[in-house]
Design a protein around this motif. Structure first.
Motif, PDB file in Angstrom:
ATOM      1  N   LYS A 188       0.822  -1.205   0.000  1.00 12.86           N
ATOM      2  CA  LYS A 188       0.000   0.000   0.000  1.00 12.86           C
ATOM      3  C   LYS A 188       0.859   1.260   0.000  1.00 12.86           C
ATOM      4  N   TYR A 189       2.013   1.179   0.670  1.00 10.04           N
ATOM      5  CA  TYR A 189       2.911   2.323   0.749  1.00 10.04           C
ATOM      6  C   TYR A 189       4.084   2.218  -0.221  1.00 10.04           C
ATOM      7  N   GLY A 190       4.124   1.152  -1.010  1.00 10.43           N
ATOM      8  CA  GLY A 190       5.194   0.982  -1.977  1.00 10.43           C
ATOM      9  C   GLY A 190       6.507   0.566  -1.359  1.00 10.43           C
ATOM     10  N   LEU A 191       6.456  -0.128  -0.232  1.00  8.09           N
ATOM     11  CA  LEU A 191       7.663  -0.535   0.478  1.00  8.09           C
ATOM     12  C   LEU A 191       7.934  -2.019   0.334  1.00  8.09           C
ATOM     13  N   ARG A 249      20.297   1.603  -3.881  1.00 12.60           N
ATOM     14  CA  ARG A 249      20.249   2.526  -2.742  1.00 12.60           C
ATOM     15  C   ARG A 249      19.317   3.693  -3.047  1.00 12.60           C
ATOM     16  N   ALA A 250      19.394   4.216  -4.280  1.00 13.85           N
ATOM     17  CA  ALA A 250      18.525   5.327  -4.672  1.00 13.85           C
ATOM     18  C   ALA A 250      17.060   4.885  -4.691  1.00 13.85           C
ATOM     19  N   LEU A 251      16.796   3.672  -5.181  1.00 11.59           N
ATOM     20  CA  LEU A 251      15.420   3.156  -5.191  1.00 11.59           C
ATOM     21  C   LEU A 251      14.890   2.982  -3.765  1.00 11.59           C
ATOM     22  N   ARG A 252      15.747   2.515  -2.861  1.00 11.51           N
ATOM     23  CA  ARG A 252      15.350   2.336  -1.464  1.00 11.51           C
ATOM     24  C   ARG A 252      14.977   3.682  -0.846  1.00 11.51           C
ATOM     25  N   THR A 253      15.823   4.689  -1.079  1.00 16.55           N
ATOM     26  CA  THR A 253      15.539   6.029  -0.562  1.00 16.55           C
ATOM     27  C   THR A 253      14.249   6.584  -1.148  1.00 16.55           C
ATOM     28  N   LYS A 266      10.847   7.722   0.878  1.00 14.03           N
ATOM     29  CA  LYS A 266      10.260   9.065   0.718  1.00 14.03           C
ATOM     30  C   LYS A 266       8.810   8.981   0.250  1.00 14.03           C
ATOM     31  N   ARG A 267       8.552   8.066  -0.695  1.00 12.12           N
ATOM     32  CA  ARG A 267       7.190   7.898  -1.202  1.00 12.12           C
ATOM     33  C   ARG A 267       6.255   7.425  -0.094  1.00 12.12           C
ATOM     34  N   ALA A 268       6.734   6.506   0.749  1.00  4.84           N
ATOM     35  CA  ALA A 268       5.911   5.999   1.845  1.00  4.84           C
ATOM     36  C   ALA A 268       5.595   7.114   2.839  1.00  4.84           C
ATOM     37  N   LEU A 269       6.583   7.940   3.143  1.00  6.65           N
ATOM     38  CA  LEU A 269       6.351   9.073   4.039  1.00  6.65           C
ATOM     39  C   LEU A 269       5.355  10.048   3.424  1.00  6.65           C
ATOM     40  N   ASP A 270       5.490  10.295   2.134  1.00  9.49           N
ATOM     41  CA  ASP A 270       4.572  11.189   1.435  1.00  9.49           C
ATOM     42  C   ASP A 270       3.145  10.638   1.463  1.00  9.49           C
ATOM     43  N   CYS A 271       3.019   9.350   1.211  1.00  4.13           N
ATOM     44  CA  CYS A 271       1.686   8.723   1.250  1.00  4.13           C
ATOM     45  C   CYS A 271       1.086   8.819   2.650  1.00  4.13           C
ATOM     46  N   GLU A 272       1.912   8.597   3.660  1.00  2.90           N
ATOM     47  CA  GLU A 272       1.420   8.667   5.037  1.00  2.90           C
ATOM     48  C   GLU A 272       0.938  10.079   5.375  1.00  2.90           C
ATOM     49  N   LEU A 273       1.698  11.069   4.967  1.00  2.00           N
ATOM     50  CA  LEU A 273       1.312  12.453   5.267  1.00  2.00           C
ATOM     51  C   LEU A 273       0.059  12.874   4.514  1.00  2.00           C
ATOM     52  N   LYS A 274      -0.124  12.347   3.313  1.00  2.00           N
ATOM     53  CA  LYS A 274      -1.295  12.691   2.499  1.00  2.00           C
ATOM     54  C   LYS A 274      -2.484  11.772   2.752  1.00  2.00           C
ATOM     55  N   HIS A 275      -2.307  10.786   3.629  1.00  2.00           N
ATOM     56  CA  HIS A 275      -3.361   9.804   3.924  1.00  2.00           C
ATOM     57  C   HIS A 275      -3.857   9.134   2.645  1.00  2.00           C
ATOM     58  N   SER A 276      -2.914   8.702   1.829  1.00  2.00           N
ATOM     59  CA  SER A 276      -3.250   8.019   0.589  1.00  2.00           C
ATOM     60  C   SER A 276      -2.361   6.792   0.438  1.00  2.00           C
ATOM     61  N   TYR A 277      -2.603   6.023  -0.603  1.00  2.00           N
ATOM     62  CA  TYR A 277      -1.822   4.820  -0.875  1.00  2.00           C
ATOM     63  C   TYR A 277      -1.302   4.857  -2.305  1.00  2.00           C
ATOM     64  N   VAL A 278      -0.304   4.020  -2.555  1.00  2.00           N
ATOM     65  CA  VAL A 278       0.207   3.834  -3.912  1.00  2.00           C
ATOM     66  C   VAL A 278      -0.884   3.108  -4.707  1.00  2.00           C
ATOM     67  N   TRP A 299       1.537  -2.338  -7.035  1.00  2.00           N
ATOM     68  CA  TRP A 299       1.827  -3.165  -5.863  1.00  2.00           C
ATOM     69  C   TRP A 299       2.709  -4.360  -6.194  1.00  2.00           C
ATOM     70  N   ASP A 300       2.453  -5.021  -7.307  1.00  2.00           N
ATOM     71  CA  ASP A 300       3.190  -6.240  -7.633  1.00  2.00           C
ATOM     72  C   ASP A 300       4.524  -5.957  -8.321  1.00  2.00           C
ATOM     73  N   LYS A 301       4.836  -4.712  -8.572  1.00  2.00           N
ATOM     74  CA  LYS A 301       6.062  -4.372  -9.287  1.00  2.00           C
ATOM     75  C   LYS A 301       7.221  -4.042  -8.342  1.00  2.00           C
ATOM     76  N   GLN A 302       7.055  -4.299  -7.071  1.00  4.26           N
ATOM     77  CA  GLN A 302       8.087  -3.955  -6.099  1.00  4.26           C
ATOM     78  C   GLN A 302       9.272  -4.918  -6.115  1.00  4.26           C
ATOM     79  N   GLY A 303       9.079  -6.137  -6.548  1.00  2.16           N
ATOM     80  CA  GLY A 303      10.160  -7.106  -6.514  1.00  2.16           C
ATOM     81  C   GLY A 303      10.185  -7.836  -5.176  1.00  2.16           C
ATOM     82  N   PRO A 304      11.271  -8.557  -4.903  1.00  2.00           N
ATOM     83  CA  PRO A 304      11.329  -9.345  -3.666  1.00  2.00           C
ATOM     84  C   PRO A 304      11.367  -8.441  -2.429  1.00  2.00           C
ATOM     85  N   HIS A 305      10.651  -8.858  -1.402  1.00  2.00           N
ATOM     86  CA  HIS A 305      10.602  -8.066  -0.171  1.00  2.00           C
ATOM     87  C   HIS A 305      11.866  -8.232   0.661  1.00  2.00           C
ATOM     88  N   ARG A 306      12.584  -9.327   0.480  1.00  2.00           N
ATOM     89  CA  ARG A 306      13.793  -9.605   1.266  1.00  2.00           C
ATOM     90  C   ARG A 306      15.033  -9.456   0.396  1.00  2.00           C
TER      91      ARG A 306
END
Length: 129
Positions: free
Chosen positions: A50-53, A78-82, A86-98, A103-110
């Motif tokens: 939901k937050y693109g993390l 490293r740039a993608l991680r940053t 930032k996107r997750a923080l922006d979504c949280e502040l705007k009370h919105s989601y990606v 959602w499925d384009k994030q790649g492996p979570h680990r």
């Protein structure tokens, strides 16, 4: 309460007198734990998406092994991680989601965990010597 316990699922005593669960109950507990674990992981992945993390984006950077692993990432990763943080923080502040289409384009979570384990092994080996 009878020795067999309520509904016949009591604790049994081994040779040492210590209480232990019967093996049938242990396998049931393992199955139940796995069901709960899978449900939790599914929910966690959904919440992170939901937050693109990714899961490893949430690791705290005060651990020296995590810092070492992050420094070993490619500059692009490293740039993608940053950017994800930032996107997750922006979504949280705007009370919105990606949007769901991303959602499925994030790649492996680990993606960072193997590097952390390697850094930890190296640090422990260095400390041992």
């Amino acid at each position: 309460i009878p020795a067999s316990g309520i509904l016949g699922y009591g604790l049994h005593r081994g040779r040492t007198g210590a209480k232990r669960l019967p093996s049938q109950n242990m396998s049931f507990l393992k199955r139940a734990f796995n069901v709960v674990k899978e449900s939790y992981l599914k929910r966690l992945r959904m919440d992170l998406n939901k937050y693109g993390l990714r899961y490893d984006d949430l690791l705290i950077e005060t651990d020296p092994d995590v810092v070492t692993a992050i420094s070993r990432l490619s500059p692009r990763e490293r740039a993608l991680r940053t950017m994800r943080l930032k996107r997750a923080l922006d979504c949280e502040l705007k009370h919105s989601y990606v949007p769901e289409q991303y959602w499925d384009k994030q790649g492996p979570h680990r993606y960072l965990t193997p590097m952390i384990e390697q850094a930890r092994k190296e640090r422990l080996e260095k400390d041992y010597l």
